[in-house]
Design an enzyme around this catalytic site. Structure first.
Site, PDB file in Angstrom:
ATOM      1  N   ASP A 217      -1.259 -62.442  -5.328  1.00 29.11           N
ATOM      2  CA  ASP A 217      -1.346 -61.777  -4.017  1.00 29.11           C
ATOM      3  C   ASP A 217      -2.228 -60.529  -4.044  1.00 29.11           C
ATOM      4  O   ASP A 217      -1.987 -59.579  -3.293  1.00 29.11           O
ATOM      5  CB  ASP A 217       0.061 -61.414  -3.488  1.00 29.11           C
ATOM      6  CG  ASP A 217       0.982 -62.604  -3.492  1.00 29.11           C
ATOM      7  OD1 ASP A 217       0.510 -63.690  -3.133  1.00 29.11           O
ATOM      8  OD2 ASP A 217       2.153 -62.456  -3.878  1.00 29.11           O
TER       9      ASP A 217
ATOM     10  N   LYS B 120      -7.155 -62.447  -3.483  1.00 28.72           N
ATOM     11  CA  LYS B 120      -8.221 -63.296  -4.033  1.00 28.72           C
ATOM     12  C   LYS B 120      -8.866 -64.165  -2.957  1.00 28.72           C
ATOM     13  O   LYS B 120     -10.047 -64.443  -3.012  1.00 28.72           O
ATOM     14  CB  LYS B 120      -7.654 -64.211  -5.134  1.00 28.72           C
ATOM     15  CG  LYS B 120      -7.204 -63.474  -6.363  1.00 28.72           C
ATOM     16  CD  LYS B 120      -6.673 -64.426  -7.413  1.00 28.72           C
ATOM     17  CE  LYS B 120      -5.420 -65.159  -6.982  1.00 28.72           C
ATOM     18  NZ  LYS B 120      -4.248 -64.308  -6.751  1.00 28.72           N
TER      19      LYS B 120
ATOM     20  N   GLY C 214      -1.140 -69.198  -1.835  1.00 26.66           N
ATOM     21  CA  GLY C 214      -1.401 -69.136  -0.400  1.00 26.66           C
ATOM     22  C   GLY C 214      -2.469 -68.100  -0.175  1.00 26.66           C
ATOM     23  O   GLY C 214      -2.264 -66.938  -0.482  1.00 26.66           O
ATOM     24  N   HIS C 215      -3.624 -68.530   0.262  1.00 25.86           N
ATOM     25  CA  HIS C 215      -4.714 -67.592   0.484  1.00 25.86           C
ATOM     26  C   HIS C 215      -4.892 -67.376   1.977  1.00 25.86           C
ATOM     27  O   HIS C 215      -5.226 -68.302   2.705  1.00 25.86           O
ATOM     28  CB  HIS C 215      -6.009 -68.121  -0.132  1.00 25.86           C
ATOM     29  CG  HIS C 215      -5.988 -68.082  -1.635  1.00 25.86           C
ATOM     30  ND1 HIS C 215      -6.932 -68.692  -2.415  1.00 25.86           N
ATOM     31  CD2 HIS C 215      -5.133 -67.488  -2.486  1.00 25.86           C
ATOM     32  CE1 HIS C 215      -6.654 -68.469  -3.691  1.00 25.86           C
ATOM     33  NE2 HIS C 215      -5.559 -67.746  -3.757  1.00 25.86           N
TER      34      HIS C 215
ATOM     35  N   GLN D  57      -2.324 -67.348  -8.316  1.00 24.18           N
ATOM     36  CA  GLN D  57      -1.397 -66.430  -9.004  1.00 24.18           C
ATOM     37  C   GLN D  57      -2.177 -65.301  -9.709  1.00 24.18           C
ATOM     38  O   GLN D  57      -3.238 -64.944  -9.245  1.00 24.18           O
ATOM     39  CB  GLN D  57      -0.486 -67.183  -9.984  1.00 24.18           C
ATOM     40  CG  GLN D  57       0.502 -68.116  -9.300  1.00 24.18           C
ATOM     41  CD  GLN D  57      -0.071 -69.484  -8.974  1.00 24.18           C
ATOM     42  OE1 GLN D  57      -0.717 -70.097  -9.793  1.00 24.18           O
ATOM     43  NE2 GLN D  57       0.181 -69.969  -7.786  1.00 24.18           N
TER      44      GLN D  57
ATOM     45  N   LYS E 162      -7.231 -53.610  -0.794  1.00 27.73           N
ATOM     46  CA  LYS E 162      -6.188 -52.974   0.018  1.00 27.73           C
ATOM     47  C   LYS E 162      -6.100 -51.456  -0.155  1.00 27.73           C
ATOM     48  O   LYS E 162      -5.016 -50.877  -0.009  1.00 27.73           O
ATOM     49  CB  LYS E 162      -4.831 -53.636  -0.264  1.00 27.73           C
ATOM     50  CG  LYS E 162      -4.784 -55.080   0.245  1.00 27.73           C
ATOM     51  CD  LYS E 162      -3.393 -55.599   0.274  1.00 27.73           C
ATOM     52  CE  LYS E 162      -3.160 -56.597   1.375  1.00 27.73           C
ATOM     53  NZ  LYS E 162      -1.821 -57.130   1.447  1.00 27.73           N
TER      54      LYS E 162
HETATM   55  P1  IMP Z   1       6.295 -71.236  -9.230  1.00 30.68           P
HETATM   56  O1  IMP Z   1       4.830 -71.057  -9.466  1.00 30.68           O
HETATM   57  O2  IMP Z   1       6.609 -71.750  -7.844  1.00 30.68           O
HETATM   58  O3  IMP Z   1       6.971 -72.028 -10.292  1.00 30.68           O
HETATM   59  O4  IMP Z   1       6.981 -69.783  -9.261  1.00 30.68           O
HETATM   60  C1  IMP Z   1       7.039 -69.017 -10.456  1.00 30.68           C
HETATM   61  C2  IMP Z   1       6.838 -67.540 -10.147  1.00 30.68           C
HETATM   62  O5  IMP Z   1       5.498 -67.309  -9.712  1.00 30.68           O
HETATM   63  C3  IMP Z   1       7.713 -67.002  -9.020  1.00 30.68           C
HETATM   64  O6  IMP Z   1       8.041 -65.653  -9.310  1.00 30.68           O
HETATM   65  C4  IMP Z   1       6.827 -67.060  -7.804  1.00 30.68           C
HETATM   66  O7  IMP Z   1       7.196 -66.134  -6.802  1.00 30.68           O
HETATM   67  C5  IMP Z   1       5.494 -66.682  -8.438  1.00 30.68           C
HETATM   68  N1  IMP Z   1       4.335 -67.201  -7.695  1.00 30.68           N
HETATM   69  C6  IMP Z   1       3.899 -68.471  -7.630  1.00 30.68           C
HETATM   70  N2  IMP Z   1       2.801 -68.553  -6.880  1.00 30.68           N
HETATM   71  C7  IMP Z   1       2.517 -67.308  -6.478  1.00 30.68           C
HETATM   72  C8  IMP Z   1       1.450 -66.739  -5.697  1.00 30.68           C
HETATM   73  O8  IMP Z   1       0.528 -67.412  -5.244  1.00 30.68           O
HETATM   74  N3  IMP Z   1       1.525 -65.397  -5.496  1.00 30.68           N
HETATM   75  C9  IMP Z   1       2.504 -64.626  -6.026  1.00 30.68           C
HETATM   76  N4  IMP Z   1       3.505 -65.105  -6.763  1.00 30.68           N
HETATM   77  C10 IMP Z   1       3.501 -66.430  -6.992  1.00 30.68           C
END
Ligand code: IMP
Length: 428
Positions: free
Chosen positions: A13, A16, A40-41, A221, A328
């Site tokens: 977040d 990107k 999620g972009h 991520q 930001k």
């Molecule tokens: P997973 O990727 O759904 O297995 O989640 C594992 C961890 O990564 C959790 O803490 C999620 O909140 C975090 N996470 C997964 N995708 C994102 C992202 O795009 N942005 C921020 N955190 C993420």
């Protein structure tokens, strides 16, 4: 040869999506190399916010090629929805959007298992999109790749095996035979949807490199959520770090020219896990509201905190980052004073390097330096010299602390709201 990786330096977040959108204009190919629709972009398209979870944001430019490489896990239902949303916006993906033959498919049972595991073992706070269970199957060598999904016989055999293997966890939670029936009923719809997109993306990338095309590798991520270098086990199940491009897209390391780290001017994280700089006061609330810090995928409020230079310095090192974009900065403009975490303290010992120990990560206290607030507007400023002097000092101090140059600063949601501090850099 011109290749650039854009990746996150914190817990995701970092903004990107906007950065990739900004640089995509100069690229010919935009490639996702890990993660799935957990990302999620948020982009601004025709003045309205718009979220893409899987398809690279470069798809908004009609002449670009967008690839989902082998390191990504693909949820067909979610992908189909995304393609439909794009079609409604008159954005055509045909013949310029491709998915690796070797990308693994997220199947309905992966999402169910993600939910079951979140309820019963160590709670990670996952997005419940089935990401971890799909990568688990890949590593266990029982996964179903897109090429496997396209061969009905292969798919049926693998589905049978998988449902037997997963019976222990699914039994009592769902009706397994109904799930299987539904998956077979849906097969034609999803396989016909998938078929035109499936390709040898590693080869496509090689040909593009040989043809002097510009390639942007887009991570999802962030480094502190990396399976190896993040706050394990509170991480995602793939490798967003720069090295992840080699295995996640089938590209040799000598083919990578540059890496741009995206770093937020403060810190956020969603889900569970250690977060030394977390703020539980009105400053945290201010950053959340001002920064619109709510998950683009799950809508969860993000935990907010001061800039953590210990974590970012670690990310600079594991990705060998020379260049950063700070995002930001405008969201901090009303603060009277600003803190920066320069070390962690645990049991009277000072840690300047990011600790691997779960205990230290969890219980360490941040050691802060304090700076005065910006005392002036950051938004609408179009060059470094016009920023408030305290904002300039903040940027320069962050550079010293993390050991990389901040060459771009994002000061708003729109694509063009970026200050180029170093105008001489050519990204490709
Ligand atoms: P997973 O990727 O759904 O297995 O989640 C594992 C961890 O990564 C959790 O803490 C999620 O909140 C975090 N996470 C997964 N995708 C994102 C992202 O795009 N942005 C921020 N955190 C993420």
């Amino acid at each position: 040869m011109s290749t650039l990786i854009v990746l996150g330096m914190q817990w995701g977040d970092e903004g990107k999506g906007k950065v990739v959108h900004y640089l995509s204009k100069q690229a010919d190919y935009i490639v996702r190399y890990q993660g799935g629709n957990n990302a999620g972009h948020t982009l601004i398209f025709e003045d309205k916010p718009f979220v893409l979870h899987l398809i690279p944001s470069g798809i908004l430019f009609p002449e670009k090629y967008c690839l989902i490489a082998n390191g990504v896990v693909v949820d067909l239902e979610s992908l189909k929805e995304e393609v439909n949303v794009l079609a409604k916006k008159k954005i055509v993906v045909k013949d310029r959007f491709f998915i690796s033959e070797q990308a693994h498919i997220i199947l309905p049972y992966h999402k169910i298992i993600d939910g079951i595991l979140e309820d019963r073992s160590v709670k990670i706070g996952t997005t419940k999109k089935g990401i971890g269970p799909a990568y688990t199957d890949k590593v266990k060598r029982v996964g179903i790749r897109s090429i496997d999904y396209l061969e009905r016989d292969v798919f049926e055999d693998l589905l049978e095996e998988n449902l037997i293997e997963k019976a222990a966890i699914l039994e009592g939670k769902i009706d397994i035979s109904n799930l299987k029936k539904k998956m077979l009923e849906d097969y034609n719809e999803f396989s016909e949807f998938l078929r035109p997109f499936v390709a040898n993306t590693s080869l496509m990338i090689e040909e593009a490199i040989n043809g002097n095309k510009k390639i942007l590798f887009e991570s999802a991520q962030g480094t502190l959520l990396d399976l190896d270098f993040g706050t394990y086990p509170f991480v995602t199940s793939s490798n967003p770090i720069a090295g992840g491009v080699c295995s996640g897209a089938g590209v040799g390391p000598t083919k990578i020219n540059s890496v741009l780290g995206v770093v937020k001017a403060y810190t956020t994280r969603v889900g569970e896990g250690p977060f030394a700089v977390e703020l539980f006061d009105e400053v945290g609330d201010y950053l959340r509201e001002k920064g619109g810090e709510y998950g683009a995928t799950t809508g969860r409020p993000r935990r907010c905190g001061w800039f953590d230079s210990v974590g970012v310095r670690h990310s600079v090192r594991v990705n060998d980052i020379k260049h950063l974009i700070l995002t930001k900065l405008d969201c901090m403009e009303d603060l009277d004073k600003i803190k920066i975490c320069v070390a962690y303290k645990y049991k009277n010992k000072i840690y300047k390097e990011f600790p691997a120990s779960r205990t230290i990560q969890k219980y360490a206290e941040p050691v802060y330096e304090e700076m005065p607030g910006f005392n002036g507007r950051v938004k609408d400023v179009m060059n470094f010299e016009s920023l408030p002097i305290n904002a300039q000092k903040y940027i320069k101090h962050l550079e010293e602390l993390v050991g990389a140059s901040i060459d771009l600063v994002s000061i708003g949601r729109k694509r063009e709201e970026i200050i180029e501090i170093n105008k001489d850099i050519s990204w490709f």
